[in-house]
Scaffold this motif. Structure first.
Motif, PDB file in Angstrom:
ATOM      1  N   ALA A  44       0.858  -1.183   0.000  1.00 41.38           N
ATOM      2  CA  ALA A  44       0.000   0.000   0.000  1.00 41.38           C
ATOM      3  C   ALA A  44       0.895   1.234   0.000  1.00 41.38           C
ATOM      4  O   ALA A  44       2.026   1.193   0.494  1.00 41.38           O
ATOM      5  CB  ALA A  44      -0.907  -0.003   1.228  1.00 41.38           C
ATOM      6  N   LEU A  45       0.386   2.309  -0.530  1.00 36.29           N
ATOM      7  CA  LEU A  45       1.190   3.517  -0.664  1.00 36.29           C
ATOM      8  C   LEU A  45       1.672   4.059   0.676  1.00 36.29           C
ATOM      9  O   LEU A  45       2.731   4.681   0.753  1.00 36.29           O
ATOM     10  CB  LEU A  45       0.394   4.601  -1.404  1.00 36.29           C
ATOM     11  N   ASP A  46       0.907   3.833   1.730  1.00 38.32           N
ATOM     12  CA  ASP A  46       1.293   4.358   3.037  1.00 38.32           C
ATOM     13  C   ASP A  46       1.983   3.314   3.918  1.00 38.32           C
ATOM     14  O   ASP A  46       2.098   3.485   5.125  1.00 38.32           O
ATOM     15  CB  ASP A  46       0.077   4.937   3.766  1.00 38.32           C
ATOM     16  N   GLN A  47       2.456   2.256   3.292  1.00 41.59           N
ATOM     17  CA  GLN A  47       3.099   1.174   4.034  1.00 41.59           C
ATOM     18  C   GLN A  47       4.589   1.154   3.693  1.00 41.59           C
ATOM     19  O   GLN A  47       4.998   1.574   2.616  1.00 41.59           O
ATOM     20  CB  GLN A  47       2.450  -0.153   3.638  1.00 41.59           C
ATOM     21  N   PHE A  48       5.392   0.655   4.637  1.00 41.92           N
ATOM     22  CA  PHE A  48       6.826   0.545   4.388  1.00 41.92           C
ATOM     23  C   PHE A  48       7.118  -0.451   3.275  1.00 41.92           C
ATOM     24  O   PHE A  48       6.388  -1.421   3.080  1.00 41.92           O
ATOM     25  CB  PHE A  48       7.571   0.092   5.653  1.00 41.92           C
TER      26      PHE A  48
END
Length: 171
Positions: A44-48
């Motif tokens: 996901a875009l907001d995941q490391f």
């Protein structure tokens, strides 16, 4: 018990993570994909990304054991500069070597030890709660996410790659 749940299991899962990374590198080579594309990918875009998932898995293992045994200052320092599969593998090995330096006796009193986490100022967890409610789930979250990133991108991985060898016995 905490020794087995942390040192033994973290070491096993880090070995499994190492195998998973090897399969990711082999996949990239066989498909003529730049391995950096895998290393920097995320679910996901907001995941490391994958690199950070491996780094955090290693940190979770070493720091959890260090905190549970009252040896927080003994954990090896890693600067999070890894950019290649080889560097990630070296980090995993470093943490496994550190974990191997512990014995079950090091965990005497760990269940009742006050574990302080720097980001929860003025609070602590007893060792048993820290292990069960934070350390172990956090470690597995990041190892699972690393697995999922590679699997999502087509690396042929299965549950047994994640679980590793299981010591089944005959009835």
């Amino acid at each position: 018990m905490l020794y087995d749940l942390t040192v033994v299991q973290f070491s096993t899962m880090l070995s499994n993570l190492s195998v998973i990374l090897d399969k990711g590198a082999a996949f990239a080579e066989s498909k003529k994909i730049d391995v950096d594309a895998l290393l920097t990918s995320r679910l996901a875009l907001d995941q490391f990304n994958l690199i950070r998932q491996v780094q955090i898995s290693c940190d979770a293992a070493k720091l959890s054991v260090a905190r549970l045994t009252g040896k927080a200052d003994s954990a090896p320092k890693h600067e999070d500069f890894e950019m290649t599969m080889a560097e990630l593998q070296a980090r995993i090995k470093s943490v496994q070597d550190y974990l191997a330096s512990f014995s079950a006796a090091d965990f005497d009193g760990a269940e009742e030890r006050k574990v302080v986490l720097p980001w929860f100022e003025g609070k602590y967890l007893l060792g048993a709660d820290f292990a069960q409610r934070f350390a172990i789930p956090n470690f597995y979250f990041h190892v699972s996410t690393a697995y999922a990133i590679l699997r999502h991108h087509g690396v042929e991985l299965g549950k047994m790659d994640y679980l590793g060898a299981i010591p089944f016995q005959d009835l």
